[in-house]
Scaffold this active site. Sequence first.
Site, short mmCIF file in Angstrom:
data_model
loop_
_atom_site.label_atom_id
_atom_site.label_comp_id
_atom_site.label_asym_id
_atom_site.label_seq_id
_atom_site.Cartn_x
_atom_site.Cartn_y
_atom_site.Cartn_z
CG ASP A 67 -12.14 4.30 6.57
OD1 ASP A 67 -11.56 5.09 7.33
OD2 ASP A 67 -11.96 4.30 5.34
CB SER B 133 -8.53 5.64 7.86
OG SER B 133 -8.99 5.79 6.56
NE ARG C 26 -9.90 11.00 9.87
CZ ARG C 26 -9.09 10.22 9.14
NH1 ARG C 26 -9.53 9.06 8.67
NH2 ARG C 26 -7.87 10.58 8.89
CG HIS D 160 -1.70 1.28 1.34
ND1 HIS D 160 -2.84 1.48 0.58
CD2 HIS D 160 -1.53 2.40 2.07
CE1 HIS D 160 -3.32 2.68 0.85
NE2 HIS D 160 -2.55 3.26 1.74
CE LYS E 152 -9.41 2.92 3.70
NZ LYS E 152 -9.62 4.30 3.45
N1 URA Z 1 -6.13 7.48 3.19
C1 URA Z 1 -7.08 6.79 3.86
O1 URA Z 1 -7.57 5.78 3.37
N2 URA Z 1 -7.45 7.25 5.07
C2 URA Z 1 -6.92 8.35 5.65
O2 URA Z 1 -7.30 8.68 6.75
C3 URA Z 1 -5.94 9.07 4.93
C4 URA Z 1 -5.56 8.61 3.69
#
Ligand code: URA
Length: 436
Positions: A161, A183, A168, A82, A187
């Site tokens: 999320d 976050s 946010r 990632h 994922k």
């Molecule tokens: N990318 C994400 O998936 N979440 C975040 O909080 C910041 C960047």
Amino acid sequence: MVPQWIIEKKRDGQVLEADEIREFIEGYTAGRIPDYQMAAMAMAIYFKGMTPGEIAALTDTMLHSGDVIDTSAIALPKVDKHSTGGIGDKVSIILAPLAAAAGVAVPMISGRGLGITGGTLDKLGSIPRFRTDLTEKRFIEIIQDCGFSMMGQTGDVAPADKKLYALRDVTATVPSIPLITASIMCKKLAEGIDSLVLDVKWGRGAFMKSVAAARELAESMVRVGQAMGKNITAYITSMNQPLGRTVGNSLEIIESMECLKGKHLDGDLMQVTLKLTAEMLVLGGKAKDEAEAHGIMRGLLESGKAFECFKRMTELQGGDPAALDDYSKLPGASIVRDYVAPAGGVVARVDADGIGRASLVLGGGRQKTDDGIDPGVGLSNLAKVGQAVSAGERLATLHANDPAKLEQALAYVEEAFSIAPEAPAPEPLVVERIGR
Ligand code: URA
């Protein structure tokens, strides 16, 4: 649980129990806790932070708020990568087939680009008929066939999320290390992986503007991954200038295919790609160390096996494999214009942020999540920092489909380049490795 008592506890800098975090987040996801209380909690976390234990509990709750892909039918080690995102970052498109050709399974769930940062799904979307909206069943079948698949989020991955990120975004609580960690990691962990390599970018074109901030995020994500029983390593890499020579969706597919065909192996793009892929091979038990991994990867690139692997995945996902050899089948641009050096010297700066903005105004990116994009536009032939140039020599080629957008993009490009009499002090591309 009384929500305001939990908010109060965090506001006062105390450590929350895992049960309190779980009840709060589950309550918010189910709609029992309103946005205003979650916003207050996010702001309390922003100011007071969280311990590694709290972050792990938050990640775990967000992960289990939705579907987790069942990858148990895949016998191979499952490893993903990632990146926190950057300009011209097409590493995934080269790395995933390369790692798969070496024998690790790569279940990659990617995102669309937003703002100046490109997204893997948009790049893949420039291949005619390529589909990224797969079912979980098809995703697993494709990985079983060719070792990897790249798709968008399906069904209900981490709904907590989705809801919290949107909140946010409008309450100035995105740049919080605990919240970003949870976050991203919830994922990635929903992919059902054994191991993960993180590429945490720092610099002008990155989310994290300093090495120190990137290090803090990388350490936090590695700690959570380890607490959740995963093999995980992070690299901090520079994103001050764009990665590689192209920015834009079709253009980045072409550059990636050329790399997979074994060309351009010595530039910054392949330096980062080979570093991260080598780590995947070591974590996945396919190489004992980086040196062995490099030998394996060289063989797969030179023999064309890594490219064949990408071609096979393209066929399986409905895309036109002929476009990977005949680039005229990819979307293009009607106006192609060079930007040349106003004076001779050495390229001292190619501002990733400025080049990202140029691509965005050409139509290659989106400002809002539901904006459309033009896959054929962008920039190619980007000069690199440290390159000697003479006056009038090309620094970039702009690809546009609209003369007005071309003019706007040119202004950003002019601003992005600096030419100096002397070469700047070299800056490390791969800054450090964090993990076991
Ligand atoms: N990318 C994400 O998936 N979440 C975040 O909080 C910041 C960047």
